[in-house]
Enzyme design. Structure first.
Site, PDB file in Angstrom:
ATOM      1  N   GLU A 156       0.815  -1.216   0.000  1.00 18.96           N
ATOM      2  CA  GLU A 156       0.000   0.000   0.000  1.00 18.96           C
ATOM      3  C   GLU A 156       0.844   1.259   0.000  1.00 18.96           C
ATOM      4  O   GLU A 156       0.594   2.194  -0.755  1.00 18.96           O
ATOM      5  CB  GLU A 156      -0.960  -0.006   1.205  1.00 18.96           C
ATOM      6  CG  GLU A 156      -2.134  -0.960   1.076  1.00 18.96           C
ATOM      7  CD  GLU A 156      -1.778  -2.405   1.381  1.00 18.96           C
ATOM      8  OE1 GLU A 156      -0.638  -2.654   1.832  1.00 18.96           O
ATOM      9  OE2 GLU A 156      -2.626  -3.290   1.171  1.00 18.96           O
ATOM     10  N   HIS A 175     -12.195  -4.673   9.331  1.00 21.52           N
ATOM     11  CA  HIS A 175     -12.677  -4.467   7.960  1.00 21.52           C
ATOM     12  C   HIS A 175     -13.931  -3.599   7.884  1.00 21.52           C
ATOM     13  O   HIS A 175     -14.651  -3.659   6.897  1.00 21.52           O
ATOM     14  CB  HIS A 175     -12.985  -5.818   7.303  1.00 21.52           C
ATOM     15  CG  HIS A 175     -11.783  -6.494   6.725  1.00 21.52           C
ATOM     16  ND1 HIS A 175     -10.836  -7.091   7.510  1.00 21.52           N
ATOM     17  CD2 HIS A 175     -11.365  -6.667   5.447  1.00 21.52           C
ATOM     18  CE1 HIS A 175      -9.891  -7.617   6.740  1.00 21.52           C
ATOM     19  NE2 HIS A 175     -10.179  -7.370   5.481  1.00 21.52           N
TER      20      HIS A 175
END
Ligand SMILES: Cc1ncc(C[n+]2csc(CCOP(=O)(O)OP(=O)(O)O)c2C)c(N)n1
Lengths: 335, 334
Positions: B67, B136
């Site tokens: 990322e 999440h």
């Protein structure tokens, strides 16, 4: 792929003009940094200040291989890189003074020198933060079919960051035209190489990404120049990214706040004997390329340049405080 | 598409984003999409499905799990003249590249004294409500909205999902677009010529005289549902979709509060230090004397998101909770 170790470069091939050029460049850095230290004590410069003494051969040697179209990404220890890239000593000092004529308008200070004209993309004070950006700049060149090199400098401390590994992987995966230059000065602040890395051979880490890598004596400007020229030529020839580890040493403290408890004075003394400016000067004198008068002339010239830079910075102006939120966002639309 | 054609069609939020991506890739050759699984997999929410076949692997660029590396590369590519759209699979993983977003993208222009702008668009899926538990289910758009130097978009409607991307790409500075993953399957009717929309103004999605419900993203639909229920009781709620969290269009909600004299902020983010606190403060600063009741907030409970459905429902703001609060506000301070 095994890292290469470069052999002794051909000092004999260096002509007098080039010898003068390299010595002048390294001297400019050394004298600028000395002036910075002095101005720091005089409280003209504030904030963090990281000096480059001892590592001059790296910035100077590598930059010889770059052309004006190339890009440079550096760290917070980047005065030398900006200076040799072509940013004037005056605008660098003005930046450290916090003046609006500084190369970053006084917004960045010592750690954040930027310059559009020379494609100098900072000045990054997050260790490892510049590597992904260099990959992206190189990716943009590749996607737009431009043949130019992005050169990314960082310390061996950054090698322990995840971003180092992410960036090397991406660069090789995408075959982008980037040269990674690790300035291994053996310490990340006060943490010595053997306390930072399980594998202390940095060039080997690059090799594990199948990234062609070379380790070179970073105290020898000619060795660095030769290795960088080869690496940059390979990048330009479309052979993909390259990696250069320059083994060097920082003579001064990490920053102005460092009591240097982590290394002995004797160790520093030993390394100073290998100082890149002194050894290069001696070598060139022995070969008859340089005379005492040349050294003196360069010192005089550089002293005048630095003096002029200080005078410039002193005369520069303060950005009005009303402008504090200017350039948070762009003014107007994109071209 | 024929200019001025008014034919309507029904598409999903997901298709709207895909259409916007396709249009951007067609219109500007500097645009490319990169991120984890955007190509061969078709996008983890199937948003970019089919784009690899249409535009090839250079422009629909699969990245490894890096990322920080690929967001930083997006910044570099933007500096180098490209118009990258970087997809960070979900906002949860953006914490691994928060450094690149906050310490680089947001400050490059400022620190360089106006020399280097970063025309980068980052798309992130966001939100809870799908029983994905604490790691999440985050809603961090308000948290990112704290940072000067970036812009934060929160398209709640199919129209905005279709139209915000192109406008964001025209912006010289970094723009983060938060797509609530619970909305991808939502359908709406759009004109065949639907295109770019503004990204600087909030919208009144339902007019009403009794209270202003200020919200954004998926909570918009809970607010609208609550407003319908309340209407049956004679309470008319005005529902405002903020659309953009930075810069915040305070004029729209201050004007609304001046009409309704009550304000409730509904936010899937947490209450402490969240964007709801910011909005409440702006109302204090800009519409204090208009208020007939204290400003109220309905936010997620201050806990990491639990997995069990009934627990998750209890933690998130719900339409029933909005109805209760509004009733109380209107009746207690009638
Ligand atoms: C991500 C991050 N962590 C910690 C620091 C604090 N810090 C600044 S310089 C430094 C050491 C870096 O060493 P190295 O990369 O070898 O470069 P050098 O200072 O030797 O030039 C540290 C730990 C930082 N700036 N950024």
């Amino acid at each position: 792929m095994k890292p290469k170790r470069t052999g002794k470069p051909e000092a004999a091939a260096v002509d007098r003009d080039h010898a003068l050029h390299l010595l002048r460049a390294m001297t400019r850095i050394r004298r600028l940094e000395e002036k910075c230290a002095e101005l720091y004590s005089a409280m003209k410069i504030r904030g963090f200040l990281h000096l480059y003494d001892g590592q001059e051969a790296v910035a100077v040697g590598v930059m010889q291989a770059l052309t004006p179209e190339d890009a440079v990404v550096a760290t917070y220890r980047e005065h030398a890189h900006a200076l040799i890239r072509g940013v004037s000593a005056g605008s660098i000092l003005a930046e450290m003074y916090g003046k609006q004529e500084g190369c970053s308008r006084g917004r960045g200070g010592s750690m954040h020198l930027f310059d559009q004209e020379t494609r100098f993309y900072g000045g990054n004070a997050i260790v490892g933060g510049g590597l992904p950006i260099a990959v992206g700049l190189a990716l943009a060149d590749k996607m737009q079919g431009r043949v130019r090199v992005t050169c990314c400098f960082f310390g061996e401390g950054a090698v322990a960051e995840g971003e180092f590994h992410e960036s090397l992987n991406l660069a090789v995966l995408w075959q982008v035209p980037v040269l990674f230059v690790c300035e291994n000065n053996l310490y990340a602040m006060g943490t010595a190489l053997e306390f930072e890395h399980a594998v202390t051979d940095i060039a080997r880490k690059a090799a594990c990404y199948d990234l062609p890598s070379t380790a070179v004596d970073g105290m020898d400007v000619l060795a660095v120049e030769t290795a960088a020229a080869r690496a940059v030529a390979a990048v330009r020839a479309g052979e993909g990214p390259q990696f250069l580890e320059c083994r060097t040493y920082r003579f001064r403290a990490h920053s102005m706040y460092d009591a240097e408890l982590y290394r002995s004075k004797d160790e520093v003394r030993q390394w100073k004997k290998r100082g890149p400016i002194a050894t290069f000067t001696q070598k060139m004198k022995r070969r008859g390329r340089l005379a005492d008068a040349d050294v003196k002339a360069i010192e005089g010239e550089v002293a005048r340049e630095i003096e002029g830079a200080v005078a410039f910075a002193e005369a520069c102006t303060w950005e009005p405080v009303e402008d504090a939120t200017r350039f948070v966002y762009s003014e107007g639309r994109m071209p | 598409m024929i200019d001025g054609e008014q034919a309507l069609r029904t598409i999903t939020y997901r298709e709207a984003v895909r259409e916007a991506l396709r249009e951007a890739l067609q219109k500007d050759e500097r645009v490319f999409l990169m991120g984890e699984d955007v190509g061969r997999y078709g996008g983890c929410f199937a948003v970019s499905k089919g784009l690899l076949e249409a535009f090839g692997p250079e422009r629909i660029r699969d990245t490894p799990l890096s990322e920080s590396g690929f967001v930083g590369a997006g910044i570099g590519a933007a500096l180098g003249g490209m118009r990258p759209i970087v997809e960070v699979m979900t906002v949860n993983f953006s914490l691994l590249c928060a450094d690149q977003i906050i310490n680089n993208a947001a400050v490059y222009l400022y620190m360089s004294g106006g020399q280097f702008n970063v025309p980068l668009v980052i798309r992130l899926a966001t939100g809870g409500g799908r029983q994905l538990a604490a790691q999440h289910s985050r809603s961090l758009e308000g948290w990112y909205a704290h940072i000067p130097g970036i812009k934060i978009l929160s398209p709640a409607t199919v129209e905005d999902a279709r139209g915000m991307l192109w406008t964001a790409l025209q912006d010289p500075d970094p723009v983060l677009i938060f797509e609530n993953s619970g909305l991808y399957n939502m359908e709406a009717t759009l004109g065949a010529d639907a295109g770019p929309v503004d990204i600087h103004q909030a919208r009144v999605r339902r007019a009403g005289r009794d209270i202003s419900i200020i919200t954004y993203s998926a909570s918009l639909y809970k607010a609208l549902e609550a407003a319908e229920t309340l209407a049956k009781e004679g309470i008319e709620a005005e529902v405002i979709d903020l659309r953009t969290l930075r810069p915040l269009d305070e004029r729209t909600f201050l004007e609304s509060v001046a009409r309704t004299h009550r304000a409730l902020i509904v936010d899937e983010g947490w209450r402490s230090g969240g964007i709801s606190a910011e909005i409440a403060s702006r109302i204090m600063e800009g519409a204090f004397y208009e208020l007939d009741a204290p400003v109220a907030r309905l936010c997620s409970q201050e806990a990491p998101m639990p997995y069990a459905k009934h627990m998750e429902d209890a933690v998130l703001p719900q339409a029933a909770g909005i109805v209760d609060l509004v009733r109380h506000m209107v009746n207690a301070h009638g």
